[in-house]
Design a protein around this motif. Sequence first.
Motif, mmCIF file in Angstrom:
data_model
loop_
_atom_site.group_PDB
_atom_site.id
_atom_site.type_symbol
_atom_site.label_atom_id
_atom_site.label_comp_id
_atom_site.label_asym_id
_atom_site.label_seq_id
_atom_site.Cartn_x
_atom_site.Cartn_y
_atom_site.Cartn_z
ATOM 1 N N MET A 166 0.863 -1.177 0.000
ATOM 2 C CA MET A 166 0.000 0.000 0.000
ATOM 3 C C MET A 166 0.905 1.235 0.000
ATOM 4 O O MET A 166 1.878 1.294 0.743
ATOM 5 C CB MET A 166 -0.899 0.010 1.241
ATOM 6 N N ARG A 167 0.592 2.194 -0.813
ATOM 7 C CA ARG A 167 1.419 3.394 -0.948
ATOM 8 C C ARG A 167 0.722 4.587 -0.300
ATOM 9 O O ARG A 167 -0.458 4.856 -0.568
ATOM 10 C CB ARG A 167 1.664 3.683 -2.430
ATOM 11 N N PHE A 168 1.459 5.302 0.550
ATOM 12 C CA PHE A 168 0.932 6.493 1.223
ATOM 13 C C PHE A 168 1.787 7.687 0.807
ATOM 14 O O PHE A 168 2.960 7.783 1.174
ATOM 15 C CB PHE A 168 0.949 6.299 2.741
ATOM 16 N N GLU A 169 1.193 8.570 0.025
ATOM 17 C CA GLU A 169 1.900 9.736 -0.525
ATOM 18 C C GLU A 169 1.562 10.981 0.292
ATOM 19 O O GLU A 169 0.397 11.216 0.624
ATOM 20 C CB GLU A 169 1.476 9.971 -1.976
ATOM 21 N N PHE A 170 2.604 11.789 0.563
ATOM 22 C CA PHE A 170 2.403 13.006 1.343
ATOM 23 C C PHE A 170 2.888 14.224 0.573
ATOM 24 O O PHE A 170 4.041 14.281 0.148
ATOM 25 C CB PHE A 170 3.129 12.904 2.684
ATOM 26 N N GLU A 171 1.999 15.173 0.412
ATOM 27 C CA GLU A 171 2.334 16.443 -0.210
ATOM 28 C C GLU A 171 2.759 17.435 0.870
ATOM 29 O O GLU A 171 2.386 17.301 2.034
ATOM 30 C CB GLU A 171 1.131 16.990 -0.978
ATOM 31 N N GLY A 172 3.520 18.424 0.474
ATOM 32 C CA GLY A 172 4.004 19.427 1.419
ATOM 33 C C GLY A 172 5.501 19.340 1.560
ATOM 34 O O GLY A 172 6.086 18.249 1.488
ATOM 35 N N THR A 173 6.133 20.464 1.776
ATOM 36 C CA THR A 173 7.595 20.490 1.893
ATOM 37 C C THR A 173 8.077 20.506 3.334
ATOM 38 O O THR A 173 9.267 20.366 3.595
ATOM 39 C CB THR A 173 8.159 21.724 1.166
ATOM 40 N N ILE A 209 7.397 13.197 2.963
ATOM 41 C CA ILE A 209 8.247 12.221 3.646
ATOM 42 C C ILE A 209 9.714 12.590 3.484
ATOM 43 O O ILE A 209 10.511 12.483 4.423
ATOM 44 C CB ILE A 209 7.989 10.803 3.103
ATOM 45 N N SER A 210 10.073 13.058 2.301
ATOM 46 C CA SER A 210 11.462 13.457 2.054
ATOM 47 C C SER A 210 11.898 14.564 3.002
ATOM 48 O O SER A 210 13.068 14.651 3.388
ATOM 49 C CB SER A 210 11.626 13.925 0.604
ATOM 50 N N ALA A 211 10.947 15.405 3.387
ATOM 51 C CA ALA A 211 11.266 16.522 4.283
ATOM 52 C C ALA A 211 11.425 16.090 5.735
ATOM 53 O O ALA A 211 11.949 16.849 6.555
ATOM 54 C CB ALA A 211 10.173 17.590 4.178
ATOM 55 N N MET A 212 10.993 14.875 6.058
ATOM 56 C CA MET A 212 11.031 14.423 7.451
ATOM 57 C C MET A 212 12.427 13.976 7.870
ATOM 58 O O MET A 212 13.224 13.497 7.062
ATOM 59 C CB MET A 212 10.066 13.255 7.656
ATOM 60 N N SER A 213 12.690 14.086 9.166
ATOM 61 C CA SER A 213 13.925 13.560 9.737
ATOM 62 C C SER A 213 13.845 12.045 9.803
ATOM 63 O O SER A 213 12.777 11.442 9.644
ATOM 64 C CB SER A 213 14.136 14.120 11.144
ATOM 65 N N TYR A 269 -2.172 12.347 1.235
ATOM 66 C CA TYR A 269 -2.427 13.302 2.309
ATOM 67 C C TYR A 269 -1.616 14.568 2.050
ATOM 68 O O TYR A 269 -0.542 14.527 1.447
ATOM 69 C CB TYR A 269 -2.011 12.723 3.666
ATOM 70 N N ASN A 270 -2.131 15.678 2.550
ATOM 71 C CA ASN A 270 -1.400 16.937 2.506
ATOM 72 C C ASN A 270 -1.062 17.329 3.936
ATOM 73 O O ASN A 270 -1.950 17.456 4.781
ATOM 74 C CB ASN A 270 -2.248 18.034 1.845
ATOM 75 N N LEU A 271 0.225 17.488 4.220
ATOM 76 C CA LEU A 271 0.656 17.790 5.583
ATOM 77 C C LEU A 271 0.000 19.052 6.123
ATOM 78 O O LEU A 271 -0.288 19.152 7.319
ATOM 79 C CB LEU A 271 2.182 17.930 5.634
ATOM 80 N N GLU A 272 -0.255 20.012 5.252
ATOM 81 C CA GLU A 272 -0.838 21.279 5.686
ATOM 82 C C GLU A 272 -2.270 21.112 6.184
ATOM 83 O O GLU A 272 -2.772 21.946 6.946
ATOM 84 C CB GLU A 272 -0.815 22.287 4.536
ATOM 85 N N ASP A 273 -2.922 20.021 5.770
ATOM 86 C CA ASP A 273 -4.311 19.795 6.165
ATOM 87 C C ASP A 273 -4.439 18.979 7.453
ATOM 88 O O ASP A 273 -5.547 18.808 7.966
ATOM 89 C CB ASP A 273 -5.063 19.052 5.046
ATOM 90 N N MET A 274 -3.330 18.490 7.977
ATOM 91 C CA MET A 274 -3.390 17.576 9.113
ATOM 92 C C MET A 274 -3.292 18.327 10.430
ATOM 93 O O MET A 274 -2.676 19.404 10.517
ATOM 94 C CB MET A 274 -2.294 16.521 8.994
ATOM 95 N N VAL A 275 -3.886 17.740 11.465
ATOM 96 C CA VAL A 275 -3.949 18.384 12.785
ATOM 97 C C VAL A 275 -3.557 17.377 13.859
ATOM 98 O O VAL A 275 -3.490 16.172 13.614
ATOM 99 C CB VAL A 275 -5.377 18.913 13.061
ATOM 100 N N PRO A 276 -3.284 17.855 15.073
ATOM 101 C CA PRO A 276 -2.954 16.940 16.171
ATOM 102 C C PRO A 276 -4.057 15.921 16.416
ATOM 103 O O PRO A 276 -5.243 16.275 16.500
ATOM 104 C CB PRO A 276 -2.777 17.879 17.361
#
Length: 437
Positions: A166-173, A209-213, A269-276
Amino acid sequence: MGMTLTEKILANHSGASSVEPGESVWVDVDVLMTHDVCGPPSIGIFQNQFGEDARVWDKEKLVIIPDHYIFTKDKYANRNVDILRAFAADQDLPYFYDVGSEDYKGVCHIALPEEGFTRPGEVLFGTDSHTCTAGAFGQFATGIGNTDAAFIMGTGQLWVKVPETMRFEFEGTSMPPYLMAKDIILKIIGDIGVDGATYRTMEFGGPGISAMSMEDRMTLTNMVIEAGGKNGVVEPDAKTEAYVRERTDKDFDPVYSDPDATYHSKYRYNLEDMVPMVAKPHSPDNKATALELEGTDLDRAYIGSCTGGKLSDFEAAAEIIAGNDLKIDTYIVPATTEIARGLETHTLNGKPLMQIFREAGCKIGQASCAACLGGPSDTFGRLNNQEVCISTTNRNYPGRMGSKESQVYLASPYTVAASAVTGKITDPRVFIQQTVI
């Protein structure tokens, strides 16, 4: 037809030019890890099936890390560590991280990358379901049972069915300042359910994901098992290579998913749309936003485990705890001794993280799994009564952290720290500047 990263690794380690989901292959193992809970029975099966005097297939590839029931007076827990000591001595194992020694590490899933055992393109099995954490380094890593571990000890191989991916793609820098990887994986598990990825690979990718540590990626792959996943994986990149090269001089061969690889499904998913996010009792997929649960009374906060006890997790918690009084008992448990040392040396506004936690009145534990798996009644941080706890750990089934009458809410270090300050579940955005809820 192209292959996914997981399929390529399994093909490479089975001598096949290609593999397909559903196919079963014999896989050569690069690393086998076990610990104090599953190590003794695995050793017992190995000796019973291969002989009392049998030698492990490759002592350079067996890693034993006691970490679960360590700082306890329980005689059975202590006996388990004694069994590991005797086996390691008899087999002359170089990678046994004994309790009470300078080599002692703490939580196996964080110790493995710290010690350079998580290398891209390799196969790692461990007698613990959260072995999938190591997939953050672009390898096939998954948990196995004691019988499988015993078989690997004797042969260096395992019979594996190739999983669908299953592939999970994340937008956002970049992630918003209030968002953590724990929020992301809780959102995903809440969306697909605790059986939504059963015996499948969860592959994470995209610019987000690329932007993550590396520690962020580890949090994601750590909890794929809570969705039923066989393994989690992130394609290796420059961050991966830098992390691994700093910790080992062993060669490794990174692999990547083909552009025409076939996936079971894709999610975006778009990181900008996600919340705690928070997982309510008593399941990791019982999702809610932190804002929806604001005001829920708590008795305890817990920051630790392979999921939420890394250095970056404590840095996040310290941002909110610093200068505040805590309304509830708050437990701090660094995953490893390396992280524990980091709490003394890493600073926030010139003050060591450990000093921030101590001044706030936090209870500080020794590096280990501690209360994440409950354990004996004297385990540090264990829930022994009807406590309501918010925790950075990974599971909240009845009795997971001790008493079956307790309740556990799962959340990010930001949310747990914010809730510790108020004594109620609190959206961390109220403590983080330049944020509007």
